[in-house]
Design a protein around this motif. Structure first.
Motif, short mmCIF file in Angstrom:
data_model
loop_
_atom_site.label_atom_id
_atom_site.label_comp_id
_atom_site.label_asym_id
_atom_site.label_seq_id
_atom_site.Cartn_x
_atom_site.Cartn_y
_atom_site.Cartn_z
N GLU A 424 0.83 -1.20 0.00
CA GLU A 424 0.00 0.00 0.00
C GLU A 424 0.87 1.26 0.00
O GLU A 424 0.61 2.22 -0.73
CB GLU A 424 -0.89 -0.04 1.24
N ALA A 425 1.93 1.22 0.82
CA ALA A 425 2.81 2.39 0.89
C ALA A 425 3.50 2.63 -0.45
O ALA A 425 3.68 3.77 -0.88
CB ALA A 425 3.84 2.20 1.99
N LEU A 426 3.88 1.55 -1.13
CA LEU A 426 4.56 1.69 -2.42
C LEU A 426 3.65 2.41 -3.41
O LEU A 426 4.06 3.35 -4.10
CB LEU A 426 4.96 0.31 -2.94
N HIS A 427 2.38 2.00 -3.46
CA HIS A 427 1.46 2.65 -4.38
C HIS A 427 1.23 4.10 -3.99
O HIS A 427 1.24 5.00 -4.82
CB HIS A 427 0.11 1.91 -4.39
N TYR A 428 1.00 4.31 -2.71
CA TYR A 428 0.66 5.65 -2.25
C TYR A 428 1.80 6.62 -2.53
O TYR A 428 1.60 7.69 -3.10
CB TYR A 428 0.36 5.60 -0.75
N THR A 431 2.49 7.46 -6.18
CA THR A 431 1.58 8.48 -6.68
C THR A 431 1.98 9.85 -6.18
O THR A 431 1.97 10.84 -6.93
CB THR A 431 0.14 8.15 -6.21
N MET A 432 2.37 9.92 -4.93
CA MET A 432 2.73 11.23 -4.38
C MET A 432 3.99 11.77 -5.06
O MET A 432 4.09 12.96 -5.36
CB MET A 432 2.92 11.13 -2.88
N PHE A 433 4.96 10.92 -5.31
CA PHE A 433 6.16 11.39 -5.98
C PHE A 433 5.86 11.81 -7.41
O PHE A 433 6.43 12.76 -7.93
CB PHE A 433 7.24 10.30 -5.97
N ASP A 434 4.96 11.09 -8.06
CA ASP A 434 4.52 11.50 -9.39
C ASP A 434 4.01 12.93 -9.37
O ASP A 434 4.33 13.75 -10.22
CB ASP A 434 3.35 10.61 -9.86
N SER A 435 3.17 13.20 -8.37
CA SER A 435 2.57 14.53 -8.32
C SER A 435 3.63 15.58 -8.02
O SER A 435 3.51 16.72 -8.42
CB SER A 435 1.46 14.58 -7.28
N TYR A 511 -3.99 17.15 -10.58
CA TYR A 511 -4.64 17.10 -9.28
C TYR A 511 -6.16 17.09 -9.44
O TYR A 511 -6.70 17.66 -10.36
CB TYR A 511 -4.25 18.33 -8.46
N SER A 512 -6.83 16.44 -8.51
CA SER A 512 -8.29 16.41 -8.58
C SER A 512 -8.86 16.51 -7.18
O SER A 512 -8.40 15.85 -6.25
CB SER A 512 -8.76 15.12 -9.25
N HIS A 525 -4.60 12.34 -10.18
CA HIS A 525 -5.18 11.46 -11.19
C HIS A 525 -6.15 10.46 -10.58
O HIS A 525 -6.00 9.27 -10.73
CB HIS A 525 -4.08 10.70 -11.94
N SER A 526 -7.07 10.98 -9.86
CA SER A 526 -8.17 10.22 -9.27
C SER A 526 -7.75 9.22 -8.21
O SER A 526 -8.54 8.38 -7.81
CB SER A 526 -9.01 9.53 -10.33
N ARG A 527 -6.53 9.29 -7.73
CA ARG A 527 -6.20 8.51 -6.54
C ARG A 527 -6.14 9.52 -5.40
O ARG A 527 -5.25 10.36 -5.35
CB ARG A 527 -4.83 7.82 -6.72
N PRO A 528 -7.11 9.47 -4.46
CA PRO A 528 -7.09 10.45 -3.36
C PRO A 528 -5.88 10.23 -2.46
O PRO A 528 -5.56 9.09 -2.12
CB PRO A 528 -8.38 10.18 -2.59
#
Lengths: 547, 159
Positions: A424-428, A431-435, A511-512, A525-528
């Protein structure tokens, strides 16, 4: 693991063995990752493909499909079993099928970036023995990588060579394997995994993308394996350092701004009509949230109220009273805009050490409690005493606040199983680093990354009381807070409008803002990634005297 | 600028045969102010470099106040004291309102005009607060090199 076996080469495709073998690299060449050659996931499905050739095989499969679809000829010769002896050897199987087609492949847009010369090579020369990916692994120079970096920065696209994409996928696989070993307690295998990953990192672009995130996770894993789960240097950062990192994280991306503005809007609306208001901030830091509220209160119709702010923060080690300094700054701002203001600082290293009498709440004033990413720190359970979260929530409730604003990371990093948490942390954090890539202002970006890196290290490498980053998703907080005697307040359209405008100002269009049953979430990108909600204490019933 | 020339020509049209302009805009400061009030931000900055009189007038904060609230119904009077305390309308416009408007211009809805100004005000206030920290004698709280929270408005927009 087994190298590509030259014995099966002869048996697999009798008709076209020459073409397929010439396009394969010599099986005995020196490679570092020999034992990790075969892709594990496909192996589980019964196919043996070398990980370095995943992309090549995929492209050829696509070409095969196109050729099959477009071929005017009868395809019955493909059904002959004598030619396709070993379908589990997917690469040569595809090659042999392709060799059946006399037409050139009809994929005009297929290009392979030749990593050495950085020119595009039209890929219909698939039967020639061009110097292909495995051999040029070691030849990638720093110049090539920096060229990639430059392209990435200039185009805001990730120009990933085929080899890097493979390595990125492999890194993720290996991270999972390592985490699984750690969960099982098999530290020797985990250590060798770590070494392999560190070797693989040298071939991947670590300036952005999966390479960077993987690097942080590899660090965290090695910290866990070699330094144990006590936290150590990660949690030992001084309060001053933390404040600086927090400030840069505030500047680099909109998450904290969103949190502050949304909470302020809710507090402003809750204080409508009240003349004596008191805000309790669970983590003052530099007090960046409060200027906007002070200004909004100064301009509200009917004039500003008397505002009291109580800021909670860690004690300063060197005798400076940083809380008081922030209070003075806020007071000066409030004086400039003619808002009567009083500040009080409460120094506490842990939130559960704060007692309600320290806040000196006046019974006649309206109270707002503001918690930005603080409540999750209370979720570590200590069997010796009451769970801290329940203690804190009950004294918050006893203050009878007009509103409690809660902002928390929208992630499930408090699961007991290590592997689930790791995944879960890897995905989260990916995404945060992408942003974060959208931000180009230095040193904000670099320091913001260190801030996130510390979070990652805490989630992955700490346990017990050292692990304070126990994020839980909004649904769990809803259950928890409802069970503690709070009812949700809807954040309203003004907050949503303000958040949308704030987001539009940021130059990245990924961002959304979403509304989730009265709460607002900000995501990429739709991942809160962060969720803001507002709560009010449920009154105990008509039998009790109002406090 | 174009307006100015046209006015001048109109005024001197009747007296062209004398070949000596009797109308000099700088003699009529009230007309000059009327004209400058209708300019956009960039033109106003250019106008400020024409001559000393124009520079003095263009620095007048009320001109910038007009710019900030041009498309919005007039705000309550309390706003002025707040804005002046936080650094003035010129700073508000150049630092916040203009970038906010140009960024939001692409997706703007008509109802957002007032909210844009309010958001600009809030960001302006945070910026003032951060500048306060930098000017403290104990400058440890905010690094001088750290850009203010409005820097994100100055970045080129990623189309």
């Amino acid at each position: 693991m087994v190298l590509y076996d030259s014995a099966t080469l002869g048996g697999s495709c009798s008709g076209s063995s020459s073409s397929s073998s010439s396009s394969k690299p010599p099986p005995l060449q020196q490679r570092q990752q020999t034992q990790q050659d075969i892709d594990g996931l496909l192996a589980g499905a019964g196919y043996r493909v070398r990980s370095s050739e995943l992309r090549k095989v995929a492209q050829r499969l696509e070409r095969l499909e196109t050729a099959m679809v477009n071929s005017p000829a009868d395809l019955s010769q493909l059904a002959s079993d004598t030619i396709h002896y070993n379908p589990s050897d997917l690469a040569s199987w595809v090659d042999s099928l392709l060799s059946e087609f006399t037409q050139p492949p009809t994929c005009p847009s297929e290009f392979i970036m030749d990593p050495e010369t950085n020119q595009t090579v039209v890929s219909d020369a698939w039967t020639t023995a061009e110097p292909h990916m495995p051999q040029v692994h070691q030849n990638i120079s720093y110049q090539q990588q920096s060229l990639n970096n430059q392209l990435t920065v200039d185009n805001q696209l990730t120009v990933v060579t085929a080899m890097e994409e493979d390595s990125g996928i492999r890194l993720v696989h290996m991270l999972m394997t390592c985490a699984e070993c750690v969960q099982r307690g098999d530290f020797s295998l985990a250590t060798s995994c770590l070494e392999d990953m560190q070797g693989l990192l040298t071939r991947v672009n670590t300036v952005c993308g999966i390479g960077k995130v993987a690097g942080h996770f590899i660090d965290a894993l090695s910290r866990r394996i070699f330094q144990g789960i006590g936290g150590g240097s990660i949690n030992g950062g001084s309060a001053y350092e933390n404040e600086i990192l927090y400030h840069h994280f505030y500047e680099a991306c909109p998450y904290l701004k969103f949190a502050h503005f949304t909470a302020n809007q809710a507090i402003l609306e809750a204080f409508d009509g009240h003349d004596c208001v008191h805000v309790v901030d669970f983590n003052l830091m530099h007090g960046l949230q409060w200027p906007a509220l002070i200004q909004a209160l100064a301009l509200r119709p009917g004039g500003p109220p008397l505002l009291r702010l109580t800021g909670i923060g860690p004690p300063s080690p060197d005798g400076r009273d940083s809380l008081r300094e922030i209070g003075l700054r806020l007071a000066e701002l409030a004086r400039s805009v003619n808002v009567r203001f009083a500040f009080r600082g409460v120094a506490a290293s842990r939130l559960e050490d704060v007692k309600p009498w320290m806040l000196q709440v006046n019974p006649k004033e309206s109270v707002a409690v503001n918690s930005i990413m603080q409540l999750h720190r209370l979720l570590g359970s200590d069997l010796n005493r009451n769970s801290p979260i329940e203690t804190v929530l009950s004294w918050i409730r006893s203050l009878n606040p007009k509103i409690m604003t809660v902002v928390e990371q929208e992630a499930n990093h408090n699961q007991p199983g290590f592997l689930d948490r790791f995944t879960e942390a890897l995905h989260y954090y990916s995404t945060m680093f992408d942003s974060l890539e959208a931000c180009t202002v230095q040193p904000n970006k670099a320091l913001a990354e260190i801030y996130i890196q510390r979070e990652i290290a805490n989630v992955v490498s700490c346990e017990g009381s050292a692990r304070v980053e126990r994020h839980e998703p909004l649904s769990k907080w809803r259950t928890r807070l409802s069970g503690a005697g709070f009812r949700p307040l809807h954040l309203g359209s003004n907050a949503y409008k303000q958040a949308s405008m704030l987001l539009t100002l940021f130059s990245a269009e990924g961002y959304s803002v979403e509304e989730n049953d009265g709460c607002l979430t900000l995501g990429w990108h739709s991942r809160p990634l962060i969720a803001a909600s507002a709560w009010q204490a449920v009154s105990d019933g008509p039998a009790d005297f109002p406090a | 600028m174009v307006q100015n020339h046209r006015r001048e020509d109109h005024e001197t049209g009747g007296e062209n045969k004398e070949k000596r302009p009797k109308f000099f805009i700088n003699d009529h400061v009230d007309i000059l102010i009327e004209i400058l009030e209708r300019l956009d931000g960039r033109s106003l900055c250019i106008a400020a470099s024409v001559c000393r009189l124009w520079c003095t007038i263009a620095r007048n904060d009320s001109l910038w106040e007009n710019l900030c609230f041009r498309h919005v119904s007039p705000p309550p009077s309390s706003v002025r004291s707040v804005v002046l305390a936080l650094g003035g309308y010129k700073r508000l416009y150049t630092g916040c309102v203009r970038p906010v408007r140009s960024r939001l211009g692409r997706v703007r809805r008509a109802s957002w005009a007032r909210d844009e100004v309010q958001l600009s005000l809030s960001l302006f206030c945070v910026d003032y607060y951060e500048r306060l920290g930098g000017s403290n004698s104990n400058g440890r709280l905010v690094e001088k090199s750290s850009p203010s929270s409005l820097m994100f408005l100055c970045k080129p927009v990623n189309v």
